[in-house]
Design a protein around this motif. Structure first.
Motif, PDB file in Angstrom:
ATOM      1  N   GLN A  18       0.835  -1.206   0.000  1.00  0.00           N
ATOM      2  CA  GLN A  18       0.000   0.000   0.000  1.00  0.00           C
ATOM      3  C   GLN A  18       0.868   1.253   0.000  1.00  0.00           C
ATOM      4  OE1 GLN A  18      -0.328  -2.810   1.747  1.00  0.00           O
ATOM      5  NE2 GLN A  18      -2.291  -2.936   2.809  1.00  0.00           N
ATOM      6  N   THR A  19       1.902   1.258   0.845  1.00  0.00           N
ATOM      7  CA  THR A  19       2.798   2.408   0.943  1.00  0.00           C
ATOM      8  C   THR A  19       3.553   2.631  -0.358  1.00  0.00           C
ATOM      9  OG1 THR A  19       3.065   1.963   3.314  1.00  0.00           O
ATOM     10  CG2 THR A  19       4.673   3.426   2.287  1.00  0.00           C
ATOM     11  N   GLN A 211       7.611  12.673  -1.766  1.00  0.00           N
ATOM     12  CA  GLN A 211       8.078  13.920  -1.166  1.00  0.00           C
ATOM     13  C   GLN A 211       7.225  14.336   0.021  1.00  0.00           C
ATOM     14  OE1 GLN A 211      10.974  15.472  -2.109  1.00  0.00           O
ATOM     15  NE2 GLN A 211      10.603  16.613  -0.208  1.00  0.00           N
ATOM     16  N   SER A 212       5.922  14.055  -0.025  1.00  0.00           N
ATOM     17  CA  SER A 212       5.068  14.465   1.090  1.00  0.00           C
ATOM     18  C   SER A 212       5.465  13.761   2.386  1.00  0.00           C
ATOM     19  CB  SER A 212       3.594  14.176   0.768  1.00  0.00           C
ATOM     20  OG  SER A 212       3.367  12.794   0.595  1.00  0.00           O
ATOM     21  N   VAL A 213       5.905  12.511   2.297  1.00  0.00           N
ATOM     22  CA  VAL A 213       6.366  11.787   3.499  1.00  0.00           C
ATOM     23  C   VAL A 213       7.682  12.371   3.988  1.00  0.00           C
ATOM     24  CG1 VAL A 213       7.182   9.564   4.367  1.00  0.00           C
ATOM     25  CG2 VAL A 213       5.135   9.669   2.951  1.00  0.00           C
ATOM     26  N   GLN A 288       0.247   6.045   9.258  1.00  0.00           N
ATOM     27  CA  GLN A 288       1.676   6.184   8.968  1.00  0.00           C
ATOM     28  C   GLN A 288       2.309   7.304   9.783  1.00  0.00           C
ATOM     29  OE1 GLN A 288       2.834   7.834   5.123  1.00  0.00           O
ATOM     30  NE2 GLN A 288       4.368   6.235   4.887  1.00  0.00           N
ATOM     31  N   GLN A 289       1.589   8.397   9.990  1.00  0.00           N
ATOM     32  CA  GLN A 289       2.151   9.518  10.725  1.00  0.00           C
ATOM     33  C   GLN A 289       2.541   9.125  12.143  1.00  0.00           C
ATOM     34  OE1 GLN A 289       3.082  12.402   9.490  1.00  0.00           O
ATOM     35  NE2 GLN A 289       3.869  13.046  11.493  1.00  0.00           N
ATOM     36  N   GLN A 382      11.680   8.470  -3.745  1.00  0.00           N
ATOM     37  CA  GLN A 382      10.984   7.882  -4.894  1.00  0.00           C
ATOM     38  C   GLN A 382      11.377   8.600  -6.183  1.00  0.00           C
ATOM     39  OE1 GLN A 382       8.104   5.307  -5.164  1.00  0.00           O
ATOM     40  NE2 GLN A 382       9.293   5.478  -7.043  1.00  0.00           N
ATOM     41  N   ARG A 383      11.844   7.820  -7.151  1.00  0.00           N
ATOM     42  CA  ARG A 383      12.163   8.367  -8.463  1.00  0.00           C
ATOM     43  C   ARG A 383      11.356   7.613  -9.511  1.00  0.00           C
ATOM     44  NH1 ARG A 383      16.800   8.666  -5.417  1.00  0.00           N
ATOM     45  NH2 ARG A 383      17.818  10.708  -5.385  1.00  0.00           N
TER      46      ARG A 383
END
Length: 402
Positions: A18-19, A211-213, A288-289, A382-383
């Motif tokens: 999921q992540t 990027q948000s994580v 997750q947070q 992540q790329r």
């Protein structure tokens, strides 16, 4: 590109797949691609880029919603793929959502890319009820959607020694053969697939964090263990046999009062872990947070998994947080920046206990490993360029037969 991500596991349920899919979705969208996720949902979603597939009202393996019936899922995906003018279908599982995705894509002439996230052979025998019955049933149902004809699995390796394991490896080979390209996040799993005869082109492309994580994590802080400070260990994952939570529970029995263990996750093994009366603090499933906040206040993440995980997303999160990892499986060393982790001498509870005792005696090693994680933080971002290259390559590939 107009991309369909098809998966049997997605939010709000928790897990590595999921992540990983969420991260890829966000990064592709940020790069300007049009991305739609097709999946069974545990709860309704107001996001129009997430399309819910039909689910079984009675069968929920390991608590996850289960795509059913296959014919209805194929029909729905065929309509949605055509309406949204999907150019490439990227599957992320080996169950019926992904199978429906493959069949719908083939009927429409759309290329299929498949990511192998993990060892289905270990997962199914650990999670499915009465595996002696359900594993061959699952293999038979899978073969009705994607042909297993002509595939043979060698029995000369430890991971193919049993008949149920070989059935699931044959399933993985069939799914690979039905795809135009295969992506694997780790070299060790790619090697196993090639050893078993996968002929579809395999690209080893690491998962990453969106990027948000990374923004939520912020600037990582180097971990230091003071002389009188409690060594705070963290374990995160499904409480399921293939993750071996019982091993950390057994090891914790030998820890002194100067070591604490917080466990985040839930699953089939929770009750058996509770019966062990180990000094663990079980927090259950959390967003997750909350896991990221627990990472900030911990000294070391523990991974008790052995010969199962491909590339645990939680280890990438730990690297982004500057949190060192104690791990039991030497294959997982490739997940971490060099020097960012500690491998146990043996993969059992004794090996974990011995390494924890050494870290207590040598607290400077925790600071050194944390610094190594921080230096290598860019490794876990992540790329999407390599993934898009695979998509573009798949669009020119000849279609494999089902």
């Amino acid at each position: 590109m107009r991309i369909a991500l098809v998966t049997d596991y997605y939010l709000p349920t928790l897990g590595g797949v999921q992540t990983a899919v969420k991260s890829l979705r966000e990064a592709l969208a940020h790069a300007g691609h049009e991305v739609t996720v097709f999946c069974p949902l545990a709860d309704r979603s107001g996001d129009r880029s997430i399309v819910a597939l039909p689910v079984s009202g009675v069968f929920r393996p390991d608590g996850y919603p289960f795509t059913w019936p296959p014919r209805g899922a194929v029909a729905m995906l065929r309509r949605e793929f055509a309406k949204r003018r999907i150019e490439v279908v990227h599957t992320h599982s080996e169950m019926f959502a992904a199978l429906a995705g493959v069949r719908a894509a083939r009927e429409l002439g759309i290329p299929v890319v498949h990511t192998m996230h993990g060892r289905v052979d270990v997962y199914t025998t650990s999670v499915l009820p009465v595996p002696a019955v359900t594993v061959p049933l699952l293999a038979a149902l899978h073969s009705q959607q994607i042909s297993h004809r002509g595939l043979r699995v060698r029995a000369d390796s430890p991971y193919t020694a049993t008949l149920p394991a070989r059935r699931m490896w044959r399933l993985m080979l069939a799914q690979s053969r039905a795809s135009d390209r295969v992506i694997v996040p780790s070299a060790h799993f790619a090697r196993k697939l090639r050893e078993q005869g996968v002929e579809t082109q395999i690209s080893v492309i690491s998962n990453g964090l969106e990027q948000s994580v990374l923004d939520r994590i912020g600037t990582p802080v180097e971990r230091r263990l003071g002389p009188a400070e409690t060594l705070r260990l963290l374990w995160v994952g499904r409480l399921s046999p293939e993750k071996r939570p019982a091993v950390i529970a057994e090891a914790a029995r030998s820890f002194g009062d100067d070591v604490s263990v917080d466990v985040y996750g839930d699953g089939l093994s929770r009750r058996s872990i509770e019966r062990m009366n180990s000094p663990l603090v079980l927090h259950g499933s959390v967003p997750q947070q909350e896991v990221l906040e627990a990472m900030r206040s911990s000294h070391v993440l523990v991974s008790s998994s052995y010969d199962f995980d491909n590339q645990p997303m939680v280890m990438l999160e730990a690297a982004a947080c500057g949190l060192p990892v104690l791990f039991c499986d030497p294959d997982l060393g490739e997940v971490l920046p060099p020097g960012g982790g500690f491998l146990t001498e043996t993969p059992d509870a004794g090996g974990i206990a011995a390494l924890v005792a050494r870290l207590r005696r040598q607290p400077e090693s925790i600071a050194a490993a944390s610094a190594a994680m921080i230096r290598g933080r860019d490794q876990v971002v992540q790329r999407v360029d390599a993934v898009v290259e695979v998509y573009e390559s798949a669009t020119g590939a000849s279609r494999p037969a089902l």
